[in-house]
Design an enzyme around this catalytic site. Structure first.
Site, PDB file in Angstrom:
ATOM      1  N   ILE A   1      58.857  50.003  24.290  1.00 45.99           N
ATOM      2  CA  ILE A   1      60.158  50.374  23.724  1.00 45.99           C
ATOM      3  C   ILE A   1      61.256  49.580  24.455  1.00 45.99           C
ATOM      4  O   ILE A   1      61.031  49.069  25.569  1.00 45.99           O
ATOM      5  CB  ILE A   1      60.405  51.896  23.828  1.00 45.99           C
ATOM      6  CG1 ILE A   1      60.370  52.361  25.287  1.00 45.99           C
ATOM      7  CG2 ILE A   1      59.366  52.662  23.005  1.00 45.99           C
ATOM      8  CD1 ILE A   1      60.802  53.811  25.485  1.00 45.99           C
ATOM      9  N   PRO A   2      62.444  49.445  23.830  1.00 46.07           N
ATOM     10  CA  PRO A   2      63.489  48.591  24.400  1.00 46.07           C
ATOM     11  C   PRO A   2      63.794  48.876  25.872  1.00 46.07           C
ATOM     12  O   PRO A   2      63.843  47.959  26.704  1.00 46.07           O
ATOM     13  CB  PRO A   2      64.702  48.875  23.505  1.00 46.07           C
ATOM     14  CG  PRO A   2      64.098  49.227  22.183  1.00 46.07           C
ATOM     15  CD  PRO A   2      62.834  49.971  22.500  1.00 46.07           C
TER      16      PRO A   2
ATOM     17  N   THR B   1      62.020  50.262  28.222  1.00 44.62           N
ATOM     18  CA  THR B   1      60.934  49.915  29.145  1.00 44.62           C
ATOM     19  C   THR B   1      60.807  48.393  29.291  1.00 44.62           C
ATOM     20  O   THR B   1      60.595  47.883  30.399  1.00 44.62           O
ATOM     21  CB  THR B   1      59.607  50.544  28.669  1.00 44.62           C
ATOM     22  OG1 THR B   1      59.812  51.942  28.531  1.00 44.62           O
ATOM     23  CG2 THR B   1      58.482  50.289  29.654  1.00 44.62           C
TER      24      THR B   1
ATOM     25  N   LYS C   1      53.518  39.465  28.682  1.00 40.82           N
ATOM     26  CA  LYS C   1      53.368  39.947  27.298  1.00 40.82           C
ATOM     27  C   LYS C   1      53.830  41.395  27.170  1.00 40.82           C
ATOM     28  O   LYS C   1      53.091  42.273  26.716  1.00 40.82           O
ATOM     29  CB  LYS C   1      51.915  39.826  26.840  1.00 40.82           C
ATOM     30  CG  LYS C   1      51.449  38.387  26.704  1.00 40.82           C
ATOM     31  CD  LYS C   1      50.301  38.269  25.720  1.00 40.82           C
ATOM     32  CE  LYS C   1      49.835  36.854  25.579  1.00 40.82           C
ATOM     33  NZ  LYS C   1      49.204  36.342  26.816  1.00 40.82           N
TER      34      LYS C   1
ATOM     35  N   ASP D   1      53.297  35.514  32.378  1.00 40.45           N
ATOM     36  CA  ASP D   1      52.856  35.871  31.025  1.00 40.45           C
ATOM     37  C   ASP D   1      52.556  37.370  30.963  1.00 40.45           C
ATOM     38  O   ASP D   1      51.411  37.790  30.826  1.00 40.45           O
ATOM     39  CB  ASP D   1      51.628  35.027  30.652  1.00 40.45           C
ATOM     40  CG  ASP D   1      51.298  35.104  29.174  1.00 40.45           C
ATOM     41  OD1 ASP D   1      52.105  35.656  28.414  1.00 40.45           O
ATOM     42  OD2 ASP D   1      50.224  34.600  28.783  1.00 40.45           O
TER      43      ASP D   1
ATOM     44  N   ARG E   1      40.852  27.726  30.469  1.00 38.16           N
ATOM     45  CA  ARG E   1      39.449  27.459  30.763  1.00 38.16           C
ATOM     46  C   ARG E   1      38.991  26.014  30.600  1.00 38.16           C
ATOM     47  O   ARG E   1      38.200  25.540  31.439  1.00 38.16           O
ATOM     48  CB  ARG E   1      38.569  28.431  29.959  1.00 38.16           C
ATOM     49  CG  ARG E   1      38.673  29.861  30.494  1.00 38.16           C
ATOM     50  CD  ARG E   1      38.226  30.891  29.487  1.00 38.16           C
ATOM     51  NE  ARG E   1      39.152  30.992  28.374  1.00 38.16           N
ATOM     52  CZ  ARG E   1      39.029  31.873  27.381  1.00 38.16           C
ATOM     53  NH1 ARG E   1      38.003  32.715  27.367  1.00 38.16           N
ATOM     54  NH2 ARG E   1      39.919  31.922  26.415  1.00 38.16           N
TER      55      ARG E   1
ATOM     56  N   ASP F   1      44.149  31.912  35.342  1.00 41.56           N
ATOM     57  CA  ASP F   1      43.535  33.200  35.047  1.00 41.56           C
ATOM     58  C   ASP F   1      42.380  33.478  35.994  1.00 41.56           C
ATOM     59  O   ASP F   1      41.253  33.020  35.784  1.00 41.56           O
ATOM     60  CB  ASP F   1      43.065  33.234  33.583  1.00 41.56           C
ATOM     61  CG  ASP F   1      44.229  33.242  32.604  1.00 41.56           C
ATOM     62  OD1 ASP F   1      45.272  33.834  32.942  1.00 41.56           O
ATOM     63  OD2 ASP F   1      44.103  32.667  31.511  1.00 41.56           O
TER      64      ASP F   1
HETATM   65  O1  C5P Z   1      41.518  29.642  28.677  1.00 36.54           O
HETATM   66  P1  C5P Z   1      42.456  29.441  27.538  1.00 36.54           P
HETATM   67  O2  C5P Z   1      42.892  27.994  27.358  1.00 36.54           O
HETATM   68  O3  C5P Z   1      41.979  30.054  26.250  1.00 36.54           O
HETATM   69  O4  C5P Z   1      43.759  30.219  27.995  1.00 36.54           O
HETATM   70  C1  C5P Z   1      44.846  30.484  27.151  1.00 36.54           C
HETATM   71  C2  C5P Z   1      45.855  31.297  27.901  1.00 36.54           C
HETATM   72  O5  C5P Z   1      46.970  31.522  27.060  1.00 36.54           O
HETATM   73  C3  C5P Z   1      45.361  32.654  28.363  1.00 36.54           C
HETATM   74  O6  C5P Z   1      45.948  32.883  29.632  1.00 36.54           O
HETATM   75  C4  C5P Z   1      45.923  33.619  27.345  1.00 36.54           C
HETATM   76  O7  C5P Z   1      46.218  34.872  27.906  1.00 36.54           O
HETATM   77  C5  C5P Z   1      47.191  32.918  26.884  1.00 36.54           C
HETATM   78  N1  C5P Z   1      47.623  33.167  25.512  1.00 36.54           N
HETATM   79  C6  C5P Z   1      46.839  32.914  24.418  1.00 36.54           C
HETATM   80  N2  C5P Z   1      47.279  33.178  23.160  1.00 36.54           N
HETATM   81  C7  C5P Z   1      48.508  33.676  22.955  1.00 36.54           C
HETATM   82  C8  C5P Z   1      49.331  33.903  24.042  1.00 36.54           C
HETATM   83  C9  C5P Z   1      48.855  33.639  25.321  1.00 36.54           C
HETATM   84  O8  C5P Z   1      45.717  32.416  24.580  1.00 36.54           O
HETATM   85  N3  C5P Z   1      48.955  33.865  21.741  1.00 36.54           N
END
Ligand code: C5P
Length: 223
Positions: free
Chosen positions: A67-68, A70, A63, A61, A204, A11
């Site tokens: 809509i279907p 898109t 996410k 990721d 992180r 990230d």
């Molecule tokens: O830095 P951290 O360990 O919190 O990062 C978690 C990662 O997982 C981030 O990139 C976040 O967007 C992703 N994520 C999440 N929770 C979810 C799905 C994805 O933290 N339910």
């Protein structure tokens, strides 16, 4: 012995930082994949960078939540990047999940359940009248119905998900130091694997500060 599997959440919007993360998280003791989230995927140069990665397990990721038509079109639009995994919010609904699965091909389609940054109170604020565990159970049923390849959930809900979803389970919200940040439903790496997680997602706690030391601390924690 089988290696523990970890997706490192890359990230950052800075390609140099992403390169540093990839270089410093090489490990002979862990199986590492790289997760690119909304920050990097929306940054200048990310597409070109990802297209040049070789012999890495990569996870887009995105996410998707739409809509279907898109969702399916967006999946087709990123096909050239050959991701091993991509995400769609299960809240997009069964029809969108099915439409996405129809076009995802070799890329594993992961359904995202309730974000790990949310708790029962946050769900109530949005308007849900069920608690996190009940919503996640229903989402896992939908993921199963749409034949998705994997689920993202908190490691706290693995036992619930496993009742109705038998494929891969990927868990973010992992913490092995005291910095929780914006996450709410967290567990340690050890607990997450014990509960049956196939892949952990860690950002992180590894990528901030001294990456090599952080990785060493994680390996120590697991041994
Ligand atoms: O830095 P951290 O360990 O919190 O990062 C978690 C990662 O997982 C981030 O990139 C976040 O967007 C992703 N994520 C999440 N929770 C979810 C799905 C994805 O933290 N339910």
């Amino acid at each position: 012995m089988k290696k523990n599997k970890i997706f490192i959440a890359c990230d950052s919007k800075n390609i140099k930082k992403i390169e540093e993360i990839i270089k410093k998280t090489r490990s002979s003791q862990l199986k590492i994949g790289y997760k690119f989230g909304l920050e990097f995927l929306n940054s200048k140069g990310s597409r070109n960078f990802i297209s040049k990665l070789k012999n890495k397990i990569i996870f887009g990721d995105y996410k998707f939540s739409d809509i279907p038509n898109t969702c399916a079109s967006a999946i087709k639009a990123v096909k050239d990047l050959n991701f091993n995994y991509i995400t769609i919010h299960i809240n997009s609904g069964l029809e969108a999940l099915k439409a996405a699965k129809k076009v995802s091909g070799k890329t594993k389609l992961i359904g995202v359940t309730v974000l790990t940054s949310l708790d029962d109170k946050s769900l109530k604020e949005i308007g849900f009248n069920k608690d996190v565990k009940k919503v996640v159970l229903r989402q896992a049923r939908l993921a199963n119905k749409a034949k998705l390849d994997a689920i993202v959930c908190s490691a706290q809900e693995i036992n619930i998900v496993k009742k109705v979803f038998k494929k891969e389970i990927i868990t973010p919200g992992i913490r092995f130091n005291s910095k929780i940040n914006d996450q709410k439903r967290i567990l340690t790496p050890k607990q997450a694997y014990k509960n049956g997680s196939d892949w952990l997602v860690i950002g992180r706690p590894i990528t901030k500060g001294n990456i090599k030391n952080n990785l060493k601390n994680l390996i120590d924690h697991l041994s």
